[in-house]
Write an enzyme that holds these catalytic residues in place. Structure first.
Site, PDB file in Angstrom:
ATOM      1  N   GLU A   1      -9.911  -1.395   5.067  1.00 34.24           N
ATOM      2  CA  GLU A   1     -10.532  -1.026   6.388  1.00 34.24           C
ATOM      3  C   GLU A   1     -11.492  -1.918   6.527  1.00 34.24           C
ATOM      4  OE1 GLU A   1      -9.572   0.133   8.257  1.00 34.24           O
ATOM      5  OE2 GLU A   1      -8.481   2.772   7.478  1.00 34.24           O
TER       6      GLU A   1
ATOM      7  N   HIS B   1      -7.267  -4.250  10.201  1.00 35.73           N
ATOM      8  CA  HIS B   1      -7.445  -3.876   8.490  1.00 35.73           C
ATOM      9  C   HIS B   1      -6.235  -4.815   8.377  1.00 35.73           C
ATOM     10  CE1 HIS B   1      -4.919  -0.328   9.993  1.00 35.73           C
ATOM     11  NE2 HIS B   1      -4.687  -1.072   9.443  1.00 35.73           N
TER      12      HIS B   1
ATOM     13  N   ASN C   1      -8.227  -2.370  14.083  1.00 32.33           N
ATOM     14  CA  ASN C   1      -9.731  -3.047  13.864  1.00 32.33           C
ATOM     15  C   ASN C   1      -9.854  -4.422  13.263  1.00 32.33           C
ATOM     16  OD1 ASN C   1      -8.402  -1.931  11.351  1.00 32.33           O
ATOM     17  ND2 ASN C   1     -10.541  -0.569  10.878  1.00 32.33           N
TER      18      ASN C   1
ATOM     19  N   ASP D   1       0.629  -1.188  -0.156  1.00 31.40           N
ATOM     20  CA  ASP D   1       0.187  -0.121   0.061  1.00 31.40           C
ATOM     21  C   ASP D   1       1.030   1.025  -0.020  1.00 31.40           C
ATOM     22  OD1 ASP D   1       0.839  -0.424   2.880  1.00 31.40           O
ATOM     23  OD2 ASP D   1      -1.116  -0.985   4.149  1.00 31.40           O
TER      24      ASP D   1
HETATM   25  C1  GLP Z   1      -0.919   0.099   8.509  1.00 25.24           C
HETATM   26  C2  GLP Z   1      -0.445  -0.230   6.791  1.00 25.24           C
HETATM   27  C3  GLP Z   1      -0.326  -2.000   7.533  1.00 25.24           C
HETATM   28  C4  GLP Z   1       0.370  -2.559   8.659  1.00 25.24           C
HETATM   29  C5  GLP Z   1      -0.512  -1.840   9.661  1.00 25.24           C
HETATM   30  C6  GLP Z   1      -0.119  -2.156  11.368  1.00 25.24           C
HETATM   31  O1  GLP Z   1      -1.995   0.175   8.555  1.00 25.24           O
HETATM   32  N1  GLP Z   1      -0.986  -0.428   6.499  1.00 25.24           N
HETATM   33  O2  GLP Z   1      -0.087  -2.927   6.358  1.00 25.24           O
HETATM   34  O3  GLP Z   1       0.003  -3.733   9.293  1.00 25.24           O
HETATM   35  O4  GLP Z   1      -0.097   0.074   9.559  1.00 25.24           O
HETATM   36  O5  GLP Z   1       1.176  -1.396  12.198  1.00 25.24           O
HETATM   37  P1  GLP Z   1       2.075  -2.054  13.096  1.00 25.24           P
HETATM   38  O6  GLP Z   1       2.869  -3.067  12.351  1.00 25.24           O
HETATM   39  O7  GLP Z   1       2.701  -0.216  13.518  1.00 25.24           O
HETATM   40  O8  GLP Z   1       0.901  -1.777  13.938  1.00 25.24           O
END
Ligand code: GLP
Length: 265
Positions: free
Chosen positions: A146, A141, A139, A70
């Site tokens: 989302e 995702h 949440n 992404d």
């Molecule tokens: C972002 C990314 C996701 C990731 C998520 C969790 O939203 N787009 O790919 O899994 O964060 O982040 P973290 O690993 O910092 O908790």
């Protein structure tokens, strides 16, 4: 075999070591491995281990191909908050990857739909993603899909939830605005990866892990789509796994994996 394997590790460091070990094993079978990569704090430790493996000459990235999950819309790749910049800083600049093999979604594409369709075509052309690394949002995702995202969605633009925008504020300097719009591989895109590794650590992910692994499959919890994936491994630390009801079984299955492998060989 259960479709979702759950590996519970003592802490974050062990989660990252296990993920890197699996990636190295896959690479040893296929040196031109197609890796789907994630950003966020969870993947950072894995990238640390993958850099170490390169320094120890345990892996050669020259033929490895990558596709990032992404990107924030509106940020070009030199922007310090772009995921392109994150990947350069935390992985690509420190390994011998061939830049021509690095694929990512652009933050400022001229035509979003055409760009997303082209990204999907590039994944197909590469023969599909062999190993997709994923984190999970609080949440539920995955990527930036989302809650409510269609389980068959493809690469497209999304508006982030307020909750995700707030969570991501930790990555930007105070006073700066957090991007609200993104491009993300769809859940359908992710589901086509041959192996999915979803990592989580910390108790703030425990509810998402419970619902993704043991809850109903629903678009309201994008991570739960992985229950329909033929080869997903969830690697969680004790804190993230704390609410799982079948914890003892997951541990038992993991302890016995070598004997199981003997039957499969
Ligand atoms: C972002 C990314 C996701 C990731 C998520 C969790 O939203 N787009 O790919 O899994 O964060 O982040 P973290 O690993 O910092 O908790």
């Amino acid at each position: 075999m259960i479709s979702v394997d759950v590996i519970i590790k003592a802490d974050y460091d062990e989660v990252c070591r296990e993920a890197a070990r699996i990636i190295l094993e896959e690479w040893s079978r296929k040196p031109d491995l197609v890796l789907g990569l994630a950003t966020g704090s969870t993947s950072l430790g894995v990238y640390g281990r993958l850099i170490e493996a390169y320094q120890d000459k345990a892996i050669d990235y020259s033929r490895v191909r990558t596709f990032n999950l992404d990107e924030y819309l509106g940020l070009d790749e030199t922007h310090p908050h772009s995921y392109a910049h994150f990947m350069d800083q935390n992985l690509f600049a420190r390994i011998n990857i061939n830049r021509a093999n690095v694929h990512r979604l652009q933050g400022k594409p001229r035509d979003i739909e055409a760009h997303c369709a082209d990204y999907e075509a590039q994944i197909k052309q590469a023969g599909g993603i062999d190993v997709q690394l994923l984190g999970i949002g609080r949440n539920g995702h995955i990527g930036f899909n989302e809650p409510g995202s269609s389980l068959t969605s493809r690469t497209r633009a999304m508006t982030l939830t307020r909750e995700t925008v707030a969570d991501n504020a930790r990555f930007v300097s105070p006073g700066e605005s957090v991007p609200r719009f993104v491009l993300t591989m769809g859940i359908g895109t992710i589901m086509e990866a041959r192996l999915v590794l979803l990592l989580a650590y910390g108790s703030n992910k425990s509810d998402a892990i419970l619902r993704a692994v043991e809850g109903p499959v629903t678009a309201s919890m994008p991570g739960s789509a992985l229950q329909l994936h033929p080869r997903t491994t969830i690697i969680a630390d004790e804190d993230a796994a704390r609410l799982l009801s079948r914890k003892e079984y997951y541990r038992w299955a993991y302890e016995n994996r070598d004997q199981m492998t003997e039957f499969l060989e």
